[in-house]
Design a protein around this motif. Sequence first.
Motif, short mmCIF file in Angstrom:
data_model
loop_
_atom_site.label_atom_id
_atom_site.label_comp_id
_atom_site.label_asym_id
_atom_site.label_seq_id
_atom_site.Cartn_x
_atom_site.Cartn_y
_atom_site.Cartn_z
N VAL A 25 0.84 -1.20 0.00
CA VAL A 25 0.00 0.00 0.00
C VAL A 25 0.87 1.25 0.00
CG1 VAL A 25 -1.70 1.32 1.31
CG2 VAL A 25 -1.89 -1.18 1.17
N LEU A 26 1.85 1.29 0.87
CA LEU A 26 2.68 2.48 1.03
C LEU A 26 3.63 2.69 -0.14
CD1 LEU A 26 3.29 1.87 4.79
CD2 LEU A 26 2.03 3.80 3.84
N SER A 27 3.95 1.63 -0.84
CA SER A 27 4.74 1.77 -2.07
C SER A 27 4.02 2.69 -3.04
CB SER A 27 4.96 0.39 -2.70
OG SER A 27 5.54 0.51 -3.98
N GLY A 28 2.72 2.55 -3.12
CA GLY A 28 1.94 3.38 -4.03
C GLY A 28 1.98 4.86 -3.68
N VAL A 29 2.12 5.18 -2.41
CA VAL A 29 2.24 6.58 -2.01
C VAL A 29 3.53 7.17 -2.56
CG1 VAL A 29 2.44 8.16 -0.05
CG2 VAL A 29 0.87 6.22 0.07
N LEU A 30 4.61 6.41 -2.48
CA LEU A 30 5.91 6.90 -2.95
C LEU A 30 5.99 6.97 -4.48
CD1 LEU A 30 8.11 4.93 -0.41
CD2 LEU A 30 7.87 7.41 -0.49
N THR A 31 5.36 6.02 -5.15
CA THR A 31 5.44 6.01 -6.62
C THR A 31 4.34 6.84 -7.27
OG1 THR A 31 4.07 4.01 -6.78
CG2 THR A 31 6.47 3.71 -6.61
N GLY A 32 3.32 7.21 -6.49
CA GLY A 32 2.25 8.04 -7.03
C GLY A 32 1.03 7.28 -7.50
N SER A 33 1.00 5.97 -7.33
CA SER A 33 -0.16 5.19 -7.78
C SER A 33 -1.30 5.20 -6.77
CB SER A 33 0.26 3.75 -8.08
OG SER A 33 0.69 3.09 -6.90
N ARG A 34 -1.05 5.67 -5.55
CA ARG A 34 -2.10 5.81 -4.54
C ARG A 34 -2.01 7.20 -3.92
NH1 ARG A 34 -0.64 0.40 -3.78
NH2 ARG A 34 -2.38 -1.10 -3.57
N THR A 35 -3.14 7.76 -3.60
CA THR A 35 -3.14 9.03 -2.88
C THR A 35 -2.91 8.74 -1.39
OG1 THR A 35 -5.52 8.96 -2.38
CG2 THR A 35 -4.83 9.96 -4.50
N PRO A 36 -2.39 9.70 -0.65
CA PRO A 36 -2.25 9.49 0.79
C PRO A 36 -3.56 9.09 1.46
CG PRO A 36 -0.93 11.37 0.13
CD PRO A 36 -1.73 10.96 -1.08
N ARG A 37 -4.66 9.75 1.09
CA ARG A 37 -5.95 9.43 1.69
C ARG A 37 -6.39 8.01 1.34
NH1 ARG A 37 -8.50 10.67 6.01
NH2 ARG A 37 -8.01 12.88 5.61
#
Length: 450
Positions: free
Chosen positions: A414-426
């Motif tokens: 999940v947190l990988s996506g925050v760093l790569t931009g595939s997930r929003t923080p929310r």
Amino acid sequence: MRQTSLPTRAPGRRRVLGGMAALAALAATGTGAAGCAAPAAVGAGRTRVRFWHLFGGGDGVNMRTMLEAYRAAHPEIALEASTLQWGAPYYTKLGMAGVGGRAPEVAALHLARLPGFGPGTLLDPFDLDLLAQHGVTEEDFPADLWRRGRIDGAQYAVPLDTHPMVLYYNTDICEKAGLLAPNGRLAPIRGTEAFAAALRAAGKVTGGPGLVVETLGADTIGPWRLFSTFYSQAGGTLLDENATRVTIDDAKAMKVLRFMRRLTEEGLAHHRVDYNGTVGVFGGGETAFLLNGEWEVSTFANLELPFSMARVPNLFGRPTAQADSHCFVLPHQRDRGGETNEAAHAFVAWMLRHTVEWAKGGHVPAYLPVLEEPAYLDLHPQSEYRSVIDDVALDPPAWFAGSASTMWIELGAVLSGVLTGSRTPRGALEEMRDRLQALLDTPDPLGGDA
């Protein structure tokens, strides 16, 4: 490459749960690993002590050196040390041996995995009087690390070390960027804006991002360790003290998640890089800073890289860092006791008192008297971050937590996506909450309370 604290590829959730379910089935049938029994003494009156561990790479070399020194000092002990495959295979085999009551006398374990490893079923408690006879007592350890080894009033784990996330820094780049203090060490950094400014200054020297940290990869867990460090600094918790309820603080978590996203979005940190890539980028002198576990110290020393190490800066209010701890445990034996059991306790005590060699691999010894020994203080950069021993942020005491655990892998994705931009923080926050709840709703395969 990864050292013993983190494998190149961590086990997937099905593999972890399947392995633990197999142990539960074994416990129910009363069967276990066959052919593991050992007599109390072997050959010419020598007492046999078997030690299972999972240390490879540089840690394996340091451990072998310690074991050879122990053998030389104790000719009356027939020490048999076995290095088993890291991760789920190791824990599965160790658990099977404990279920059958035919386990080795001593083994290594990650402290955060203790609640899910069946204390009282797969593990036997230490005799603290025996340890004290050999010079090791509770007062010799950080209070929190010692406490985490205690369950239902019995001591099931004795900590060997702690292996925290630390900040590696290239001294040449930092000097050119004006980031070193007069003593040649990294000048103090406090707060997110000061850290961002340091990364920008370093980036002007290299012409690229000032920081590298693991952002992606198969079963990546680096993003989780980064979040855990920063979130603990903000004073946040994931679960309650009994690991029965999700307790994520939305405001604190969002503050951390937005900063993580900012690191890559603003070009302060490399955007897409796996674990081995982080080692290559920092080891190649391409960036000033690396956030990672301390176990890569030997890698960079062998490259003759101009570098040092420091505690992770206090960015969110507290000087904590995500960490786990290797510890000694006593796998369950049906007939534990007598000379073999006493020898096992003496072995653990001796190893703890001689952990300067172990510290060469980067780990901070948990036996506090070692931290004051001149031989340890002369280790650089290993002794530079030793004060973190009092500020480690361990996982909550849940069966699904601990090094390379199901929780690390699921939240790491999940947190990988925050760093790569595939997930929003929310979006990541909501998904983290859902995944933690799903883990809480999954029964402990070993039937424990955690």
